[in-house]
Scaffold this motif. Structure first.
Motif, PDB file in Angstrom:
ATOM      1  N   SER A  15      39.915  44.415  18.240  1.00 55.31           N
ATOM      2  CA  SER A  15      38.756  45.327  18.243  1.00 55.31           C
ATOM      3  C   SER A  15      39.085  46.784  18.030  1.00 55.31           C
ATOM      4  O   SER A  15      38.169  47.593  17.893  1.00 55.31           O
ATOM      5  CB  SER A  15      38.031  45.220  19.586  1.00 55.31           C
ATOM      6  OG  SER A  15      37.668  43.904  19.821  1.00 55.31           O
ATOM      7  N   THR A  16      40.347  47.156  18.063  1.00 56.76           N
ATOM      8  CA  THR A  16      40.641  48.590  18.050  1.00 56.76           C
ATOM      9  C   THR A  16      41.580  48.946  16.895  1.00 56.76           C
ATOM     10  O   THR A  16      42.254  48.077  16.346  1.00 56.76           O
ATOM     11  CB  THR A  16      41.208  49.058  19.418  1.00 56.76           C
ATOM     12  OG1 THR A  16      42.543  48.582  19.558  1.00 56.76           O
ATOM     13  CG2 THR A  16      40.371  48.555  20.584  1.00 56.76           C
ATOM     14  N   PRO A  17      41.639  50.237  16.528  1.00 56.39           N
ATOM     15  CA  PRO A  17      42.339  50.630  15.312  1.00 56.39           C
ATOM     16  C   PRO A  17      43.843  50.361  15.342  1.00 56.39           C
ATOM     17  O   PRO A  17      44.449  50.315  16.412  1.00 56.39           O
ATOM     18  CB  PRO A  17      42.101  52.132  15.219  1.00 56.39           C
ATOM     19  CG  PRO A  17      41.190  52.502  16.290  1.00 56.39           C
ATOM     20  CD  PRO A  17      41.008  51.371  17.206  1.00 56.39           C
ATOM     21  N   HIS A  18      44.377  50.285  14.149  1.00 63.73           N
ATOM     22  CA  HIS A  18      45.809  50.009  13.951  1.00 63.73           C
ATOM     23  C   HIS A  18      46.227  48.824  14.823  1.00 63.73           C
ATOM     24  O   HIS A  18      47.185  48.894  15.610  1.00 63.73           O
ATOM     25  CB  HIS A  18      46.661  51.251  14.270  1.00 63.73           C
ATOM     26  CG  HIS A  18      47.936  51.284  13.489  1.00 63.73           C
ATOM     27  ND1 HIS A  18      48.686  52.409  13.330  1.00 63.73           N
ATOM     28  CD2 HIS A  18      48.592  50.307  12.800  1.00 63.73           C
ATOM     29  CE1 HIS A  18      49.754  52.145  12.591  1.00 63.73           C
ATOM     30  NE2 HIS A  18      49.711  50.875  12.259  1.00 63.73           N
ATOM     31  N   ALA A  19      45.474  47.767  14.638  1.00 60.84           N
ATOM     32  CA  ALA A  19      45.585  46.600  15.519  1.00 60.84           C
ATOM     33  C   ALA A  19      46.986  46.005  15.520  1.00 60.84           C
ATOM     34  O   ALA A  19      47.470  45.534  16.557  1.00 60.84           O
ATOM     35  CB  ALA A  19      44.556  45.554  15.096  1.00 60.84           C
ATOM     36  N   ALA A  20      47.655  46.025  14.373  1.00 64.85           N
ATOM     37  CA  ALA A  20      48.985  45.405  14.312  1.00 64.85           C
ATOM     38  C   ALA A  20      49.962  46.172  15.202  1.00 64.85           C
ATOM     39  O   ALA A  20      50.801  45.580  15.891  1.00 64.85           O
ATOM     40  CB  ALA A  20      49.482  45.375  12.870  1.00 64.85           C
ATOM     41  N   ARG A  21      49.833  47.497  15.214  1.00 61.28           N
ATOM     42  CA  ARG A  21      50.739  48.293  16.047  1.00 61.28           C
ATOM     43  C   ARG A  21      50.446  48.058  17.528  1.00 61.28           C
ATOM     44  O   ARG A  21      51.361  48.028  18.361  1.00 61.28           O
ATOM     45  CB  ARG A  21      50.599  49.776  15.690  1.00 61.28           C
ATOM     46  CG  ARG A  21      51.502  50.685  16.497  1.00 61.28           C
ATOM     47  CD  ARG A  21      51.640  52.043  15.827  1.00 61.28           C
ATOM     48  NE  ARG A  21      52.485  52.959  16.566  1.00 61.28           N
ATOM     49  CZ  ARG A  21      52.021  53.932  17.350  1.00 61.28           C
ATOM     50  NH1 ARG A  21      50.728  54.115  17.499  1.00 61.28           N
ATOM     51  NH2 ARG A  21      52.862  54.732  17.983  1.00 61.28           N
ATOM     52  N   LEU A  22      49.166  47.878  17.860  1.00 60.64           N
ATOM     53  CA  LEU A  22      48.840  47.638  19.269  1.00 60.64           C
ATOM     54  C   LEU A  22      49.455  46.312  19.733  1.00 60.64           C
ATOM     55  O   LEU A  22      49.961  46.208  20.854  1.00 60.64           O
ATOM     56  CB  LEU A  22      47.321  47.636  19.475  1.00 60.64           C
ATOM     57  CG  LEU A  22      46.891  47.712  20.936  1.00 60.64           C
ATOM     58  CD1 LEU A  22      47.361  49.006  21.605  1.00 60.64           C
ATOM     59  CD2 LEU A  22      45.382  47.568  21.091  1.00 60.64           C
ATOM     60  N   SER A  23      49.428  45.322  18.861  1.00 57.52           N
ATOM     61  CA  SER A  23      50.072  44.047  19.198  1.00 57.52           C
ATOM     62  C   SER A  23      51.558  44.238  19.479  1.00 57.52           C
ATOM     63  O   SER A  23      52.091  43.689  20.441  1.00 57.52           O
ATOM     64  CB  SER A  23      49.914  43.048  18.048  1.00 57.52           C
ATOM     65  OG  SER A  23      48.785  42.262  18.257  1.00 57.52           O
ATOM     66  N   GLU A  24      52.206  45.025  18.633  1.00 53.48           N
ATOM     67  CA  GLU A  24      53.637  45.314  18.868  1.00 53.48           C
ATOM     68  C   GLU A  24      53.818  46.011  20.204  1.00 53.48           C
ATOM     69  O   GLU A  24      54.745  45.723  20.953  1.00 53.48           O
ATOM     70  CB  GLU A  24      54.165  46.266  17.784  1.00 53.48           C
ATOM     71  CG  GLU A  24      54.509  45.614  16.470  1.00 53.48           C
ATOM     72  CD  GLU A  24      54.752  46.692  15.396  1.00 53.48           C
ATOM     73  OE1 GLU A  24      54.309  46.457  14.277  1.00 53.48           O
ATOM     74  OE2 GLU A  24      55.329  47.772  15.723  1.00 53.48           O
TER      75      GLU A  24
END
Ligand SMILES: Nc1nc2c(c(=O)[nH]1)N[C@H]1C(S)=C(S)[C@@H](COP(=O)(O)OP(=O)(O)OC[C@H]3O[C@@H](n4cnc5c(=O)[nH]c(N)nc54)[C@H](O)[C@@H]3O)O[C@H]1N2
Ligand SMILES: Nc1nc2c(c(=O)[nH]1)N[C@H]1C(S)=C(S)[C@@H](COP(=O)(O)OP(=O)(O)OC[C@H]3O[C@@H](n4cnc5c(=O)[nH]c(N)nc54)[C@H](O)[C@@H]3O)O[C@H]1N2
Ligand code: SF4
Ligand SMILES: [Mo]
Length: 717
Positions: free
Chosen positions: A397-406
């Protein structure tokens, strides 16, 4: 089979449902014809509550991660693990090392609403995040400064207005937001039937735009310019009529000066709408007997979210429509409303603290979720080491989702209260499931404060559950945080919370004796509220209580320091120069916007076959002219890239979008490893927030720009 009457907690419309139950299972769900507010209206999501309960993939026990794999454990084992790991992190690194993220279902859930605040207070962390900073925080910001409280939000009086101007909202699909109003199709048609007019401003010709009398297809992110131009015309043509508001408004002269640069001719090329249409709209708005201007997510999650939210209400004020029937009014909820007590003049402030890495200001107690990954990944004093999520899926749901996963992978410890093992909770060390709707008491504490009529409806739990209630789980976490160990006296903590609530309401807690949990707190709020109601009154009215149309509330509702509407507060007007500068911005070739879909609920109901079967398709809408230029064929794949990432997605060619605008719905991308949800995986789609840029924010409020993201589009061979 027995019938139960409950309110649907899945969106803001608060529809009454008639649920057929046999042997503790849902057999049927239909709209409750006798509901005082929704009168039988229901949407596909409400109807899917049976599928939700029957979903074999939802969680029934806590999960703890051992050597990278989740194992089902008892509640005592789960809490033993939390006790072993969470307090140590706080002790070693301090309060701010534990962050919290609360998602959208938290606003529809008494457990997290009423008991979450106890947990956040106990944690004492400045790293508090919610879905609000990918949603409505600009409206809290503007309402806070204009009226004195972030929840003093004017709601369009749709049932009495003669002219409704909707910007960045598609209530025929979303069923309304910051405007609790079941059956918006019926309500909009009623405006037309009584001779009124509906105008929609949206870069897409949505279902709402199709129904409207007029549709202005604007370039994304330009609403503040358009609204400023409308205000400019009102001043230039001497059409400002404050009416009875006059003695309650400060700052009109400043607004006149601030909107001076935005004549229709100046903004037209950027907004993408001819100047005479803008001028005509201003005249109609001013000539209408009554009118309401309303902006929603397309106006908040964009580059000028705060200015657009502010200007919506500037127009309501300048046309004399604020706080009068048929205009934009302030509901008076039955309980729990901060602005119900007159004379509370503290004023609104933001920036009481700032985020460590990017220095972004706190607004309504929250930091922008767009910077959560920075706080986790950037070493140093105050770095976030642990996270608690409650009913949220920020990895989608939030921006730059791939980085948040990392970033979530880099946490030392993560606890999620959630009903699914999904894109976010797969990163957790412990997942604690809660009961679904209908297996918990429900009351729309938040949405009755945003409702087009004053109504109230209590929904008791009508299904038994093997799970502890979420409020009990949250209090057990409070016990861990407060050093009471993993088996805190939940009943004792609940008594303490109730005693505090009673004190706030000036009541003896004994008046609600015999109740516990949220029911007791709601009873206390009702008793302390403005209508002299008790929970027993609501229990005796299963189809709800209608307290009538909205009534004028100025000046009592105003809580600014001056006691007036402060129409030109510095915190907002300081952003106007940025808007002026945007008149010279070179246009982007392609920008991305979102779109909601009727059978979808943000990211989390895609595992239900009845909802994914129908019209939900995670495709990129592209205008035919753009498709021709780019060599894109209908149904073929396109690669869409932004600064933060790229996705490959099927194209749907449609002239419902403006040229230069590409629309992908959010909430998809269910093909990541380690989740539990076979249906969702089979209808994976792509995560559009891989493209949303965490550096693009509405400056005053820190809310993410989810509409108007610069992108490149190429055909995939
Ligand atoms: N690009 C783009 N991104 C957007 C938006 C957009 O328009 N465009 N919209 C934004 C908006 S408005 C919002 S509100 C956010 C939503 O953002 P989030 O709230 O983070 O996401 P949801 O998809 O609502 O996820 C809800 C989570 O709660 C869980 N859940 C459901 N019911 C319960 C319950 O009763 N208890 C608990 N504990 N958990 C539960 C679900 O399993 C799911 O994991 O998304 C935002 N993101
Ligand atoms: N079916 C369904 N209903 C939902 C949800 C869901 O996911 N599915 N989510 C719920 C939630 S959490 C929320 S917050 C509400 C949101 O409720 P709404 O705000 O009504 O939601 P949307 O349908 O996303 O409408 C936003 C509109 O803004 C347009 N838009 C995009 N950019 C711009 C712009 O720059 N300017 C203008 N003027 N318009 C723009 C989009 O094309 C879109 O039509 O919906 C709620 N209801
Ligand atoms: S419109 Fe919202 S409240 Fe009404 S049935 Fe659908 S999801 Fe539930
Ligand atoms: Mo939302």
């Amino acid at each position: 089979m027995s019938s139960a009457f409950v309110t649907c907690p899945l969106c803001e419309a608060t529809c009454g449902l008639e649920v057929g139950i046999a042997a503790n299972r849902i057999e049927t769900v239909r709209g409750d014809d006798d509901d005082v507010f929704s009168k039988g209206f229901i949407c596909p999501k409400g109807a899917s509550l049976k599928a939700l309960h029957d979903d074999p993939d939802r969680l029934h026990t806590p999960l703890v991660k051992c050597d990278g794999a989740f194992v089902e454990v008892s509640w005592d084992e789960a809490f033993a693990e939390i006790e072993r790991r969470l307090p140590a992190i706080r002790q070693q690194y301090g309060d701010n090392a534990i962050a919290a993220y609360v998602g959208n279902p938290g606003a529809h859930n008494l457990g997290s609403l009423l008991y979450g605040r106890v947990l956040w207070k106990a944690l004492a962390t400045q790293n508090f995040y919610t879905a609000g900073t990918v949603d409505q925080v600009p409206k809290h910001f503007s309402s806070g400064y204009l009226f004195g409280d972030g929840l003093t939000i004017p709601i369009p009086d749709v049932d009495r207005t003669d002219f409704l101007l909707l910007l960045g909202a598609n209530p025929l699909v979303s069923n309304g937001s910051l405007m609790t109003a079941p059956d918006m199709r019926g309500r909009l048609k009623a405006i037309q039937q009584r001779g009124g007019k509906v105008v929609v401003v949206d870069p897409r010709r949505t279902r709402t735009a199709e129904l409207a009398d007029q549709h202005l297809s604007v370039r994304p992110g330009t609403d503040a310019l358009l609204l400023a131009a409308l205000a400019n015309v009102l001043f230039a043509e001497d059409r400002v009529q404050l009416g009875e508001l006059a003695e309650h408004v400060d700052g009109v002269a400043q607004v006149r000066a601030l909107v001076a640069p935005f004549a229709p001719e100046a903004v037209a090329p950027v907004v993408g709408v001819p100047a005479d249409e803008i001028r005509g709209l201003a005249r109609e708005l001013s000539d209408a007997q009554t009118a309401a201007v309303y902006g929603r997510i397309g106006t908040t999650t964009q580059a000028f979210g705060t200015l657009a939210s502010w200007l919506v209400d500037v127009l309501n004020v300048l046309t004399g429509n604020l706080d009068r029937p048929g205009g934009a009014m302030f509901p008076l909820a039955v309980g729990g409303q901060a602005n119900a007590a007159p004379g509370r003049r503290r004023g609104f402030v933001h920036g009481r603290w700032r985020s460590r890495v990017r220095g972004l200001p706190e607004v309504v107690g929250e930091l922008p979720v767009a910077t959560l990954a920075d706080e986790i990944l950037t070493p140093g004093e105050g770095q976030v080491r642990a996270l608690i999520t409650v009913g949220g899926n920020p990895c989608v749901s939030t921006p730059h989702a791939a980085r948040l996963s990392e970033a979530f992978d880099a946490l030392e410890f993560m606890v999620s209260l959630d009903v699914y093992l999904n894109e976010t909770t797969r990163h957790a060390d412990v997942i604690l499931p809660g009961p679904l709707p209908l297996a918990r008491d429900h009351f729309d504490l938040v949405f009755y404060q945003l409702s087009v009529r004053n109504v109230a409806n209590w929904s008791p739990a009508v299904l038994d559950t093997e799970l502890p209630q979420e409020w009990e789980t949250i209090l057990r976490l409070v016990g861990v945080v407060m050093g009471q160990g993993p088996n805190a006296d939940v009943a004792g903590l609940d008594d303490f919370v109730a005693a505090q609530a009673a004190q706030r309401a000036g009541l003896d807690p004994a008046v609600a004796a015999g109740r516990r949990g949220p029911a007791r707190l709601v009873d206390l709020m009702l008793r302390g509220g403005p209508y002299d109601l008790t929970l027993a009154d609501l229990e005796a009215a299963p189809h709800g209580i209608d307290l009538g149309p909205l009534r004028p509330r100025i000046p009592d509702v105003l809580a600014t320091a001056s006691g007036k509407i402060e129409l030109a507060p510095e915190a907002i007007t300081a952003d106007v120069p940025r808007l002026v500068a945007s008149l010279d911005d070179p246009p982007q070739q392609f920008v991305l916007i979102g779109r909601r879909q009727l059978s979808s609920n943000n990211s989390w109901m895609h595992n239900l076959s009845p909802l994914v079967r129908g019209g939900n398709k995670c495709t990129a809408h592209v205008h035919p002219d753009d498709a021709a230029k780019l060599g894109l064929a209908d149904g073929a794949l396109a690669r869409i890239s932004s600064r933060t990432g790229s996705v490959t997605v099927p194209v749907e060619i449609t002239d419902t979008v403006r040229p230069g605008v590409v629309s992908i719905p959010h909430g998809w991308g269910h093909d990541v490893p380690g989740t539990r949800g076979e249906v969702a995986r089979a209808h994976a789609g792509v995560n559009s927030n891989i493209l949303a840029d965490d550096l693009l924010l509405d400056v005053p409020s820190g809310t993410a720009v989810l509409n108007g993201i610069p992108i490149d589009v190429t055909a995939v061979a």
